[in-house]
Scaffold this active site. Structure first.
Site, PDB file in Angstrom:
ATOM      1  N   HIS A   1       0.814  -1.222   0.000  1.00  0.00           N
ATOM      2  CA  HIS A   1       0.000   0.000   0.000  1.00  0.00           C
ATOM      3  C   HIS A   1       0.848   1.273   0.000  1.00  0.00           C
ATOM      4  O   HIS A   1       0.321   2.362  -0.288  1.00  0.00           O
ATOM      5  CB  HIS A   1      -0.919   0.033   1.213  1.00  0.00           C
ATOM      6  CG  HIS A   1      -1.953  -1.054   1.231  1.00  0.00           C
ATOM      7  ND1 HIS A   1      -2.754  -1.332   0.150  1.00  0.00           N
ATOM      8  CD2 HIS A   1      -2.294  -1.948   2.201  1.00  0.00           C
ATOM      9  CE1 HIS A   1      -3.553  -2.347   0.450  1.00  0.00           C
ATOM     10  NE2 HIS A   1      -3.289  -2.736   1.686  1.00  0.00           N
TER      11      HIS A   1
ATOM     12  N   ASP B   1      -3.201 -10.371  -2.221  1.00  0.00           N
ATOM     13  CA  ASP B   1      -3.662  -9.835  -0.947  1.00  0.00           C
ATOM     14  C   ASP B   1      -5.110  -9.374  -1.114  1.00  0.00           C
ATOM     15  O   ASP B   1      -5.515  -8.949  -2.195  1.00  0.00           O
ATOM     16  CB  ASP B   1      -2.772  -8.660  -0.548  1.00  0.00           C
ATOM     17  CG  ASP B   1      -3.056  -8.122   0.836  1.00  0.00           C
ATOM     18  OD1 ASP B   1      -2.304  -8.459   1.767  1.00  0.00           O
ATOM     19  OD2 ASP B   1      -4.021  -7.347   0.985  1.00  0.00           O
TER      20      ASP B   1
ATOM     21  N   HIS C   1      -6.579  -6.818  -0.218  1.00  0.00           N
ATOM     22  CA  HIS C   1      -6.717  -5.382  -0.477  1.00  0.00           C
ATOM     23  C   HIS C   1      -5.922  -4.997  -1.732  1.00  0.00           C
ATOM     24  O   HIS C   1      -4.897  -5.603  -2.034  1.00  0.00           O
ATOM     25  CB  HIS C   1      -6.231  -4.579   0.726  1.00  0.00           C
ATOM     26  CG  HIS C   1      -6.905  -4.964   2.007  1.00  0.00           C
ATOM     27  ND1 HIS C   1      -6.258  -5.669   2.990  1.00  0.00           N
ATOM     28  CD2 HIS C   1      -8.166  -4.751   2.434  1.00  0.00           C
ATOM     29  CE1 HIS C   1      -7.106  -5.881   3.992  1.00  0.00           C
ATOM     30  NE2 HIS C   1      -8.267  -5.335   3.676  1.00  0.00           N
TER      31      HIS C   1
END
Length: 380
Positions: free
Chosen positions: A149, A185, A187
């Site tokens: 991220h 993942d 996300h």
């Protein structure tokens, strides 16, 4: 599709215990907040216990004969600047000197966190360099804090430095012409996508739950229309899957969307970004993968690496917050990458009935959108 891949003798796992020094504390889930009326506060989901179990299952579980352990090293500031801006790195350095801060929601820089983040970045770079230098084809960076991220100019989602992004940039700087990143993942791998959003040398493919943006640190939506910009248009492929997508749905997405894209891109290096938060029992996701699904994904990506990259495959650890089941799913993923003829470890808890009909419908809609809008897929 290539012929079946032969089993591989071992996976080279890069690890350093210093990454355990990142203490994310306790509170209400990932907030660090104590409301004053709860008798028991839980650990932040990104805590050291989850990774201790991953290390333990690889050292003591049935996969252990197939694992070779190598030490990680911290990244240097110049190495970080290959992906991140000077201003952003300076901010983290100053925050560390001042005792830490909450960099963004749920992302807590505490004493010891910065050094752990340097180790996570450097350990991932060490794993990629191991492959690039010809010492082995398969390497796994078992790292925390996670990284996918983290964008060039900001932290996000428990991530400070983009471990996978740094490794991809190292591969490009070392002569690789095309690198494919497959991120499973739960996300959206928004940081990695942002880092290469304008590049046609990196194909970023992210399979994630359809969660959208979650605030200023994560402005990206992870929707199908975020395809890249400029030369990078068509090289960022998002696969937002409906909540509850399980083994069959993920398998269908790999077959119908991931494999054709990687086949057309023809990378000379593969990076598999793994998060076990897409499992059926994770507190931070709403998907339903089991060990069988992770095993199949590992096998699929390994076949792609063998066909296009001479077997060169870097695996990078991200999320996975169920303290025990995440470790089991790591074990299964690596079994798949090794292409072992039968499972080494049975699933202790996963009976989860799956109705993949809605997921298949969504995947078909994504496929039609990509075939219409993604230049390299228009002929598929």
């Amino acid at each position: 599709m290539s012929s079946p891949t032969a089993p591989t003798a071992c996976i080279n796992v890069f690890w350093h215990e210093g990454m355990l020094s990142h203490d994310t504390g306790k509170g209400v889930f990932d907030t660090g907040m104590d409301p004053g009326f709860l008798e028991v506060l839980e650990k932040h989901p990104e805590n050291s216990d989850r990774v201790r179990n991953m290390v333990s299952i690889l050292r003591k579980g049935p996969i252990s004969p197939y694992i070779s352990w190598l030490p990680g090293t911290p990244a240097t500031i110049p190495q970080l600047l290959s992906f991140h801006s000077q201003e952003y790195v300076n901010m983290l350095v100053e925050a560390d000197k001042n005792g830490g801060k909450e960099v963004c929601c749920g992302t807590l820089l505490k004493p010891g966190s910065f050094d752990a983040a340097l180790l996570a970045a450097g350990t991932t770079l060490s794993a990629m360099k191991f492959i690039l230098d010809g010492h082995g084809e398969l390497a796994y960076a078992l790292v925390r804090p996670p990284g996918h991220h983290a964008q060039p100019t900001r932290a996000d989602g428990y991530c400070f430095f983009n471990n996978a992004g740094l490794a991809v940039q190292l591969a490009l700087d070392s002569g690789c012409k095309r690198v494919s990143v497959v991120d499973i993942d739960v996300h959206y791998g928004n940081g990695t996508a942002e880092g290469f959003y304008r590049s046609d040398k990196v194909l970023t493919v992210s399979l994630h739950m359809n969660h959208g943006s979650w605030g200023p640190s994560h402005p990206q939506n992870g929707t199908v229309d975020e395809l890249g910009e400029g030369e990078g248009f068509g090289y960022n492929l998002n696969i937002p899957l409906p909540n509850g997508t399980g083994d069959k749905g993920y398998g269908y997405a790999m077959t119908e969307l991931v494999i054709p894209a990687v086949e057309k891109f023809e990378p000379d290096m593969m990076v598999l970004v793994i998060g076990q938060d897409s499992s059926a029992f994770d507190p931070n996701g709403r998907q339903c993968l089991t060990m069988d699904g992770y095993r199949e994904i590992g096998q699929t990506v390994r076949r792609l690496a063998d066909k296009h990259c001479g077997g060169r495959l870097l695996i990078v650890q991200e999320g996975g917050y169920h303290i025990t089941y995440s470790a089991y799913c790591v074990h299964a993923t690596l079994e798949g990458v090794l292409n072992l003829p039968f499972p080494l470890l049975s699933d202790p808890i996963a009976y989860y009935p799956e109705d993949e009909a809605f997921a298949v419908k969504v995947i078909e809609a994504i496929k039609q959108f990509q075939m219409k809008n993604v230049p390299i897929l228009k002929e598929v």
